[in-house]
Design an enzyme around this catalytic site. Structure first.
Site, mmCIF file in Angstrom:
data_model
loop_
_atom_site.group_PDB
_atom_site.id
_atom_site.type_symbol
_atom_site.label_atom_id
_atom_site.label_comp_id
_atom_site.label_asym_id
_atom_site.label_seq_id
_atom_site.Cartn_x
_atom_site.Cartn_y
_atom_site.Cartn_z
ATOM 1 N N ASN A 173 0.838 -1.140 -0.017
ATOM 2 C CA ASN A 173 0.106 -0.008 -0.055
ATOM 3 C C ASN A 173 0.893 1.124 0.046
ATOM 4 O O ASN A 173 0.517 2.363 -0.617
ATOM 5 C CB ASN A 173 -1.021 -0.105 1.080
ATOM 6 C CG ASN A 173 -2.239 -0.896 1.010
ATOM 7 O OD1 ASN A 173 -1.971 -1.995 0.129
ATOM 8 N ND2 ASN A 173 -3.354 -0.535 1.534
ATOM 9 N N GLU A 187 1.642 1.761 -3.493
ATOM 10 C CA GLU A 187 0.483 2.136 -4.063
ATOM 11 C C GLU A 187 0.336 3.652 -3.870
ATOM 12 O O GLU A 187 0.037 4.295 -4.833
ATOM 13 C CB GLU A 187 -0.819 1.396 -3.599
ATOM 14 C CG GLU A 187 -2.030 1.731 -3.908
ATOM 15 C CD GLU A 187 -3.133 0.919 -3.023
ATOM 16 O OE1 GLU A 187 -3.201 -0.345 -3.046
ATOM 17 O OE2 GLU A 187 -4.180 1.707 -2.218
#
Ligand code: 6PG
Length: 471
Positions: free
Chosen positions: A188, A191
Site C-alpha cells: 500500500n 500504491e
C-alpha cells in the site's frame, strides 16, 4: 440442516467478504458466511443460488456449519472490530481451530493477536488481500503470514481463488507472524507513491500543458500499452473518459481535490522511519494527501502567495515523451524504496522474506501490478540478497536511461510552479543513493559543535570531539 460440512467460513459479508466467498464457491469450495447485519446475509443468499454457500444469521449457527477443526476468515475493518469479532468467536472455538484476518490490520496488532490466540490453542493467519471488489470476486493477490502449517490448511482454497499469471497463482506463504500484513502494508505504501506520481503527471498535463481530459485519457491509454503497462495507469486512463451522469461533464472535473486515507501508506512510512529506511516518495505521497485536506487554507494561500501560472511553451510531443520517461523512472524508484524496506524488515522483524516470491505474488490481482514486476522478480532471482533494486544491472540501466527526462520534467515543473514533490524526491533519492560522498560530514560536525555528539574521521578509527568555540 446439515452441519459441519462447510470447508471455510467468512465473518463480514460486506462487498469484499461476499465476493471472496463467491469466488471460493465458484472454485468448488463449500463456504458459509455470517454477518451481524441480516440484510447482508440475505444479499449473500440471493447471489448464492446454485452455489455451495450457506448464510447464517447467528454466530453459533455459523460455527456449527463448519468442518472441524474450523477455518474462519474475517473481512472486516481493521482495528477494534477485529478484536471484537475474535472476542465473540473465542467462546465457541476449540483447540486447533483457525482464524484468518483478511483485512488491512496493522502488523503489530497481528503479532499481538497471534500470540494471544496461540496461548489458547487457536491458529491465526494475518493475510493481506489486494485487488478491491473486482479482485476479490475474480482473482486477488493474496499475502498470507503466520504459521506455515496453518497456511497449508487453506492453501488449496487460496491458490484456487487467487489471480493467475502464466498459470501461477498470485499467493504464497510469505513468512511467520505478521509477515503477510507487513508485506500488504508495504504494497500500500508503494500504491500511495505510484498514485502520487501519476497525479503529478496529470497536474503537469492539465495546468502545465493545458491538456483536455480527452487528451489525458489518450496519453495514459497509450502508455498503458507500453513500458508503463500497469493497473494504476490503466484505471487512470479510464477515469479520464468517464462522463458524470448528473452534469454531463467529465466526472474527474466534479470530484473534489481532497484525498482521504485509511492509513496503510502512512504506516509504511512510520515503520520505515523506525527502521531507518529512506522512503521519501512514499513519505511525500502521504504528506500530499494530508495537504490536500487543507482545502480552505490552500484557497487562502492561493491568494496570499499568488504567482501567475503560465503554460509550457514548446514541443508537446517532446513533453509527452519526457513525462512518460519521468513517470517510469519515478515508478522504478518507488518500487525500489518499498523493496528496500522489505529487505530490512525481513531481518529486523525476523520475517525471512523471499522478495522474488513477493514480486511473483504482486504480478497479478493487486493494485500495484505492473509489467515492471517481471523485472523486479528477475532481479531477485539473479541476486536474492539484493539490498536495493537500483543495484540490479537491468534496472539500473533502465533508471539511468530515463533519469535525464525526470530531471528535465522536474525543472520545467518547478519553473512553472507546478508542485511535483513526488517526482522531485524520487530524483533526489536517486542522486543521493548514487552519491559515494554525501555532505553528512557537515551534519556530524554541526552535531558535535552544538551538542558534543562526537564525530568519526576518515583517517582514523574511533570517535572524536572538538572544542569548536573558545568559551
Ligand atoms: C488494495 C488496496 C485496498 C484499499 C486501501 C486503500 O490493495 O486492494 O490497497 O487495501 O483500497 O485500503 O487505502 P487508503 O484508503 O489508505 O487509500
Amino acid at each position: 440442516m446439515k452441519t459441519q460440512q462447510y470447508e471455510i467460513g467468512m465473518v463480514g459479508l460486506g462487498v469484499m467478504g461476499r465476493n471472496l466467498l463467491l469466488n471460493m464457491a465458484d472454485h468448488g469450495h463449500s463456504v458459509a458466511g455470517y454477518d451481524k447485519d441480516v440484510a447482508k446475509v440475505a444479499a449473500l443468499r440471493k447471489e448464492a443460488e446454485n452455489l455451495n454457500i450457506r448464510g447464517a444469521e447467528s454466530l453459533p449457527e455459523f460455527l456449527d456449519l463448519l468442518r472441524v477443526p474450523r477455518a474462519v476468515m474475517m473481512l472486516i475493518p481493521a482495528g477494534a472490530p477485529v478484536d471484537a469479532v475474535i472476542h465473540d468467536l473465542l467462546p465457541h472455538l476449540a483447540h486447533g481451530d483457525l482464524i484468518i484476518d483478511g483485512g488491512n490490520s496493522h502488523f503489530t496488532d497481528t503479532d499481538l493477536r497471534a500470540r494471544m490466540l496461540a496461548e489458547r490453542g487457536i491458529q491465526f493467519l494475518g493475510v493481506g488481500v489486494s485487488g478491491g471488489e473486482h479482485g476479490a470476486r475474480h482473482g486477488p493477490s493474496i499475502m498470507p503470514g503466520g504459521s506455515r502449517e496453518a497456511y497449508e490448511r487453506v492453501r488449496p482454497i487460496f491458490e484456487a481463488i487467487a489471480a493467475k499469471v502464466n498459470d501461477e497463482p498470485c499467493v504464497a506463504w510469505l513468512g511467520p507472524g505478521s509477515a503477510g500484513h507487513y508485506v500488504k502494508m508495504v504494497h500500500n505504501g508503494i500504491e500511495y507513491g505510484l498514485m502520487r506520481l501519476i497525479a503529478e503527471i496529470y497536474d503537469f498535463m492539465k495546468r502545465g500543458l493545458g491538456f483536455t481530459d480527452a487528451q489525458t485519457h489518450s496519453v495514459f491509454d497509450r502508455w498503458n500499452q507500453e513500458e508503463l503497462n500497469s493497473y494504476l495507469v490503466e484505471i487512470t486512463a479510464n477515469i479520464f473518459s468517464r462522463i458524470d451522469e448528473k452534469t454531463g461533464q467529465r466526472l474527474i472535473d466534479v470530484i473534489l481535490d481532497e484525498a482521504g486515507q485509511k492509513g496503510t501508506g502512512m504506516w509504511a512510512s512510520q515503520d520505515a522511519m523506525d527502521l531507518q529506511v529512506p522512503l521519501p516518495t512514499i513519505d511525500v505521497a502521504v504528506a500530499m494527501r494530508n495537504l490536500s485536506g487543507y482545502k480552505d487554507e490552500r484557497e487562502e494561500a492561493a491568494r496570499v502567495l499568488h504567482r501567475p501560472l503560465s503554460h509550457c511553451e514548446g514541443d508537446r510531443l517532446k513533453f509527452i515523451g519526457q513525462m512518460r520517461s519521468a513517470l517510469y523512472a519515478g515508478m522504478i524508484i518507488t518500487y525500489a524504496q518499498g523493496m528496500a524496506l522489505l529487505t530490512v524488515a525481513s531481518v529486523k522483524r525476523e520475517y525471512h522474506l523471499n522478495l522474488e516470491t513477493i514480486a511473483r505474488v504482486w504480478r497479478g490481482g493487486c493494485i500495484i501490478r505492473a509489467a515492471f514486476l517481471e523485472d523486479i522478480r528477475a532481479a531477485f532471482q539473479a541476486r536474492c540478497e539484493l539490498p536495493n533494486l537500483l543495484l540490479d544491472p537491468n534496472i539500473s540501466n533502465k533508471v539511468m536511461e530515463h533519469q535525464e527526462n525526470l530531471r528535465s520534467l522536474v525543472c520545467a515543473a518547478s519553473q512553472l510552479g507546478i508542485p511535483v514533490p513526488g517526482l522531485m524526491v524520487s530524483l533526489g533519492y536517486l542522486d543521493a543513493y548514487r552519491s559515494a560522498w554525501m555532505p553528512a560530514n557537515l551534519i556530524q560536525a554541526q552535531r558535535d559543535y552544538f551538542g558534543s555528539h562526537t564525530y568519526e574521521r576518515v583517517d582514523a578509527k574511533g570517535v572524536f570531539h572538538t572544542r569548536w568555540s573558545p568559551e
